[in-house]
Each structure stands twice: as C-alpha cells, then as structure tokens.
Scaffold this motif. Structure first.
Motif, PDB file in Angstrom:
ATOM      1  N   PHE A  87       0.856  -1.186   0.000  1.00 45.38           N
ATOM      2  CA  PHE A  87       0.000   0.000   0.000  1.00 45.38           C
ATOM      3  C   PHE A  87       0.894   1.238   0.000  1.00 45.38           C
ATOM      4  O   PHE A  87       1.908   1.278   0.696  1.00 45.38           O
ATOM      5  CB  PHE A  87      -0.927   0.011   1.216  1.00 45.38           C
ATOM      6  CG  PHE A  87      -1.987  -1.054   1.175  1.00 45.38           C
ATOM      7  CD1 PHE A  87      -3.066  -0.932   0.312  1.00 45.38           C
ATOM      8  CD2 PHE A  87      -1.906  -2.161   1.983  1.00 45.38           C
ATOM      9  CE1 PHE A  87      -4.039  -1.912   0.258  1.00 45.38           C
ATOM     10  CE2 PHE A  87      -2.870  -3.147   1.945  1.00 45.38           C
ATOM     11  CZ  PHE A  87      -3.953  -3.026   1.069  1.00 45.38           C
ATOM     12  N   ALA A 129      -5.716   4.699   7.050  1.00 43.21           N
ATOM     13  CA  ALA A 129      -6.012   3.375   7.604  1.00 43.21           C
ATOM     14  C   ALA A 129      -7.387   2.895   7.154  1.00 43.21           C
ATOM     15  O   ALA A 129      -7.575   1.708   6.827  1.00 43.21           O
ATOM     16  CB  ALA A 129      -5.933   3.429   9.125  1.00 43.21           C
ATOM     17  N   GLY A 130      -8.374   3.805   7.127  1.00 42.52           N
ATOM     18  CA  GLY A 130      -9.707   3.427   6.678  1.00 42.52           C
ATOM     19  C   GLY A 130      -9.727   3.023   5.216  1.00 42.52           C
ATOM     20  O   GLY A 130     -10.385   2.048   4.829  1.00 42.52           O
ATOM     21  N   ILE A 132      -7.156   1.886   3.477  1.00 45.90           N
ATOM     22  CA  ILE A 132      -6.426   0.610   3.359  1.00 45.90           C
ATOM     23  C   ILE A 132      -7.307  -0.540   3.801  1.00 45.90           C
ATOM     24  O   ILE A 132      -7.346  -1.600   3.152  1.00 45.90           O
ATOM     25  CB  ILE A 132      -5.127   0.666   4.184  1.00 45.90           C
ATOM     26  CG1 ILE A 132      -4.117   1.593   3.507  1.00 45.90           C
ATOM     27  CG2 ILE A 132      -4.526  -0.730   4.367  1.00 45.90           C
ATOM     28  CD1 ILE A 132      -2.900   1.908   4.336  1.00 45.90           C
ATOM     29  N   ASP A 133      -8.045  -0.350   4.882  1.00 47.15           N
ATOM     30  CA  ASP A 133      -8.941  -1.415   5.357  1.00 47.15           C
ATOM     31  C   ASP A 133      -9.988  -1.745   4.300  1.00 47.15           C
ATOM     32  O   ASP A 133     -10.283  -2.920   4.043  1.00 47.15           O
ATOM     33  CB  ASP A 133      -9.610  -0.975   6.656  1.00 47.15           C
ATOM     34  CG  ASP A 133     -10.483  -2.078   7.252  1.00 47.15           C
ATOM     35  OD1 ASP A 133      -9.940  -3.159   7.577  1.00 47.15           O
ATOM     36  OD2 ASP A 133     -11.704  -1.873   7.384  1.00 47.15           O
ATOM     37  N   ARG A 136      -8.381  -3.703   1.501  1.00 44.36           N
ATOM     38  CA  ARG A 136      -8.068  -5.088   1.892  1.00 44.36           C
ATOM     39  C   ARG A 136      -9.307  -5.968   1.853  1.00 44.36           C
ATOM     40  O   ARG A 136      -9.209  -7.196   1.715  1.00 44.36           O
ATOM     41  CB  ARG A 136      -7.459  -5.112   3.300  1.00 44.36           C
ATOM     42  CG  ARG A 136      -6.100  -4.457   3.378  1.00 44.36           C
ATOM     43  CD  ARG A 136      -5.599  -4.321   4.797  1.00 44.36           C
ATOM     44  NE  ARG A 136      -5.017  -5.550   5.317  1.00 44.36           N
ATOM     45  CZ  ARG A 136      -4.441  -5.657   6.507  1.00 44.36           C
ATOM     46  NH1 ARG A 136      -4.406  -4.595   7.323  1.00 44.36           N
ATOM     47  NH2 ARG A 136      -3.925  -6.802   6.896  1.00 44.36           N
ATOM     48  N   ILE A 148       3.396  -0.980   4.053  1.00 44.71           N
ATOM     49  CA  ILE A 148       2.930   0.340   3.630  1.00 44.71           C
ATOM     50  C   ILE A 148       4.133   1.258   3.451  1.00 44.71           C
ATOM     51  O   ILE A 148       5.039   1.287   4.292  1.00 44.71           O
ATOM     52  CB  ILE A 148       1.987   0.962   4.674  1.00 44.71           C
ATOM     53  CG1 ILE A 148       0.804   0.032   4.975  1.00 44.71           C
ATOM     54  CG2 ILE A 148       1.484   2.327   4.204  1.00 44.71           C
ATOM     55  CD1 ILE A 148      -0.036   0.488   6.152  1.00 44.71           C
ATOM     56  N   LEU A 180       0.614   4.797  11.772  1.00 41.69           N
ATOM     57  CA  LEU A 180      -0.087   4.097  10.700  1.00 41.69           C
ATOM     58  C   LEU A 180       0.090   2.590  10.842  1.00 41.69           C
ATOM     59  O   LEU A 180      -0.852   1.820  10.591  1.00 41.69           O
ATOM     60  CB  LEU A 180       0.435   4.578   9.346  1.00 41.69           C
ATOM     61  CG  LEU A 180      -0.299   4.069   8.100  1.00 41.69           C
ATOM     62  CD1 LEU A 180      -1.776   4.437   8.148  1.00 41.69           C
ATOM     63  CD2 LEU A 180       0.340   4.640   6.833  1.00 41.69           C
ATOM     64  N   ALA A 183      -2.300   1.485  13.485  1.00 40.51           N
ATOM     65  CA  ALA A 183      -3.696   1.549  13.046  1.00 40.51           C
ATOM     66  C   ALA A 183      -4.062   0.443  12.072  1.00 40.51           C
ATOM     67  O   ALA A 183      -5.225   0.037  11.995  1.00 40.51           O
ATOM     68  CB  ALA A 183      -3.969   2.911  12.404  1.00 40.51           C
ATOM     69  N   THR A 184      -3.084  -0.060  11.325  1.00 35.51           N
ATOM     70  CA  THR A 184      -3.373  -1.051  10.285  1.00 35.51           C
ATOM     71  C   THR A 184      -2.878  -2.462  10.608  1.00 35.51           C
ATOM     72  O   THR A 184      -3.320  -3.425   9.989  1.00 35.51           O
ATOM     73  CB  THR A 184      -2.733  -0.627   8.948  1.00 35.51           C
ATOM     74  OG1 THR A 184      -1.310  -0.528   9.124  1.00 35.51           O
ATOM     75  CG2 THR A 184      -3.288   0.713   8.480  1.00 35.51           C
ATOM     76  N   LEU A 186       0.093  -3.325   9.885  1.00 31.90           N
ATOM     77  CA  LEU A 186       1.057  -3.604   8.824  1.00 31.90           C
ATOM     78  C   LEU A 186       2.322  -2.785   9.056  1.00 31.90           C
ATOM     79  O   LEU A 186       2.256  -1.665   9.565  1.00 31.90           O
ATOM     80  CB  LEU A 186       0.473  -3.232   7.454  1.00 31.90           C
ATOM     81  CG  LEU A 186      -0.718  -4.049   6.963  1.00 31.90           C
ATOM     82  CD1 LEU A 186      -1.335  -3.382   5.747  1.00 31.90           C
ATOM     83  CD2 LEU A 186      -0.294  -5.472   6.637  1.00 31.90           C
ATOM     84  N   ALA A 188       5.084  -0.148   8.367  1.00 31.92           N
ATOM     85  CA  ALA A 188       5.005   1.083   7.584  1.00 31.92           C
ATOM     86  C   ALA A 188       6.338   1.810   7.627  1.00 31.92           C
ATOM     87  O   ALA A 188       6.982   1.880   8.673  1.00 31.92           O
ATOM     88  CB  ALA A 188       3.894   1.988   8.116  1.00 31.92           C
TER      89      ALA A 188
END
Length: 392
Positions: A87, A129-130, A132-133, A136, A148, A180, A183-184, A186, A188
């Motif tokens: 991402f 984050a929103g 990316i969610d 996904r 990310i 980030l 939040a995800t 992942l 980053a």
C-alpha cells in the motif's frame, strides 16, 4: 572448516542469490531464465533452483516466453508476481491518496480522498487506515501484503518514519509511520515524497539507466526534489537533502513559510495555477486538462501565468544543473504539466542561464510514470525489506 560453518556460509550465499534474482526480476522483468543466468554469472541449474524457490514462496511466476524468431527451445520468462502488493500513502494539504501497487510495478488501484482542509497527522492516519482497510476487503488477486510506504511532502527521518517538519501540512515531529503501522497492523515506512519520486523514475521511468539525475516534484504542498549521484541517492547526513523548493530564485520576492525570501515554491505553485483557472482543487491529470484547454483557447491570463512560472522554474533548474551536473532532470506533478505544455521552451531557458559546459548535454524530461509516480516510489520502500531478504 567444520560442517556447521560451511552450512551457514552456503545458506548465506543462497539467501543473497535469492535477493539478487528477485531484485532483477522486480526492477527489469519479465526476464528469461537464460538472461538471469547471464546477468548473475550463476549456472543454469542454480538459477533454476533459485527461481523455483521464489515461485514456491509466491514471489515470482514463470510463464511461456513470447513468440520470437530465435532458434532452439526458448527459456521460460520469470516475472514478479503482481498479487504481492504494497500500500502506498501520500498525505497532502487537500487530500489523502492511497494506492495498491504490485511487486511487478503495476498500480492496481489509486484512490484520492479530498479533505476540504489541511489534515492533521492523526486525521491523515485515520483516513489512510480506513482506505487501506476498505481496499483489503475488496475481492481481488492479492496474495500477500508486504507493508505500507508513505510519501510525505516534508522532512522525514527515514530511520523511524518521523515527520520532522512538513510545513504546508503544519506537522512537526509526528511519528506518522509508527501510528499508521499501529492503526493497520502492517509494517510502515515513510520518506520524503520527492526522494521517492526520484527512486521511482530512476528504477522504472524516464531516469532508467541514468547515474546522475535530479527529480523535482510539484504538488499542493510545494516543490521538493530528489538527487541521484553516481547511481546512489543523495540523502545528506539526516536524510533531508534535496530541498530545491527553497532555492532562491527571486531576491525581490515574497517571504516563504520557511522564513526566507524568494524561494522557488513562492514563485512556482500549483495554487497559483488553480487560481488563474478558477478551480478550487485538482489532481495533476485534471490540472493538465484544464491548462491545456485554456492555453489552446488563447486565454491571456493563463498563458501569462504559465510563462511566468516557467521562467522562475528555469532559474532553479539552472542552479541544479550548475551544482549537480546531472545528465537528466525529470519533472513530476504540476511541474511536469508546465513542461509538457511546451517541451522545447524550458530547455531553451535553462541553456540560456546555466554554465554552457553543464547545459550542453543536459536533458529535461517529464516524468514517465505520471500520476502514479509517488505511489510507485512509496511502494518501493515498503517492498525493500522483502527484496532484501526474500527467504525470510
């Protein structure tokens, strides 16, 4: 030499060779297995084993070669698996953009969400984050997420992704990458947007094969630059090198937000172009369409503003040519749009100002990656750990 030591050394060599092959396929693919054999200097069986391991790990694919005129059995082609993705995130003063980029360099998706105001770091994290969610959750061909990468219009400490200063965003010492990642879930990484644009152009775009280049990116948050010298990025001691947006171009100009007077980005700006066009906001593609139409119609206000900005940009590029002696200057974002309106004009202006010896072989080109450049550049830092150690 005991057996344990020999085994460790052999494993180290294998891991190094895996990284070498994956890196070549990622940067230069698709590549025939025979081409990998020639380029690496390894024998065919070793390359075959390495490719087979990368296929098993889901990082590359083998496919039948394209039809050609070569005699004999053609070698299978090896291509990075585009289902392995990263991402990419680019926060700006008017929007947050998120992209999905495959290991093969394909930008699968690019979403731009306008903010209506300058977002805080916390808001930008939540928006990214929103998005990316949501991405996904989309049904698709993603098999693995590497992480990310974030392209930030400001000074970024790359060791930990802390945004030391993003003046247009109003951010100071924001741990954007870490927040980030939290939040995800992942990993980053973050870096300056223009630095990442320079990497993307050098690896995949107009700068491919160039050992010395300067890339300038123009966006809503101003102008940044990335410099490549001798094939390696020029970073500076803290990773902040390349702030050509704060090159002095007009000593009688206005005061910049950085505190100096007459910086390039006070004279050359996307907002000034939007104002003369009567637009509230636009991405690079929308801006280009509007400028092209206005220039073609002979709108005197637009033509005058384009000429004015092109002149100040030439002054800054003169400095870049004299200081770095690059073979190539690449322009992205709205700077690429300015250049594209009259591709012959900017080289003429720079040649008339720069040292003759520096300008005589200089090429000035528009970014070949277009609106995807920061997505590709940001994804590249997310892929970096995987490319360095594909064996895990």
């Amino acid at each position: 030499m005991n057996g344990t030591t020999a085994g460790t050394n052999l494993d180290t060599v294998r891991r190094h060779n895996l990284a070498t092959v994956l890196g070549m396929v990622h940067r230069d693919g698709p590549l025939a297995r025979s081409a990998l054999t020639r380029a690496t200097g390894l024998n065919r069986s070793t390359v075959g084993a390495l490719v087979a391991e990368l296929v098993q790990q889901g990082l590359v694919l083998e496919r039948e070669p394209r039809v050609g005129n070569r005699v004999g059995r053609p070698s299978p082609e090896v291509v990075a698996d585009g289902r392995v993705v990263a991402f990419a995130v680019n926060p700006e003063i008017d929007a947050v953009t998120v992209g999905v980029v495959g290991l093969d360099g394909t930008v699968h998706r690019r979403l731009r969400r306008p903010t209506g105001h300058v977002p805080s770091a916390r808001e930008a994290v939540a928006m990214a984050a929103g998005m990316i969610d949501g991405l996904r959750q989309e049904p698709g061909r993603t098999s693995r997420v590497a992480g990310i990468g974030v392209a930030v219009p400001g000074l970024v400490r790359e060791a930990d992704g802390v945004v030391r200063l993003a003046p247009h965003l109003g951010w100071t010492d924001e741990p954007f990458a870490a927040e980030l990642a939290t939040a995800t879930g992942l990993p980053a990484l973050a870096a300056n947007d223009a630095r990442l644009g320079a990497d993307a152009e050098r690896l995949f775009g107009a700068g491919r094969g160039a050992s010395d280049l300067v890339y300038l990116n123009g966006g809503a948050s101003g102008i940044g630059a990335g410099v490549v010298v001798g094939g390696a990025p020029l970073t500076g001691v803290n990773g902040y090198a390349g702030e050509l947006g704060h090159t002095l171009v007009n000593s009688s100009g206005v005061r910049c937000h950085c505190g100096a007077v007459g910086c390039l980005e006070t004279e050359v700006s996307q907002q000034a172009l939007l104002d003369v066009l009567g637009l509230a906001s636009a991405d690079a593609e929308e801006l280009e369409a509007a400028l092209t139409a206005a220039v073609a119609s002979g709108d005197p206000r637009v033509i005058a503003e384009v000429d004015r900005q092109r002149g100040w940009l030439a002054t800054a590029l003169r400095t870049a040519a004299n200081v770095f002696d690059p073979e190539l200057i690449v322009l992205g974002g709205f700077l690429g749009v300015l250049h594209g309106l009259a591709p012959e004009r900017l080289p003429e202006l720079v040649a008339g100002q720069a040292l003759a010896a520096s300008a005589e072989t200089l090429r000035i080109e528009r970014s070949a990656l277009g609106a995807d450049i920061l997505m590709i550049g940001a994804a590249e830092i997310a892929f970096r750990p995987l490319l360095a150690a594909p064996a895990g």
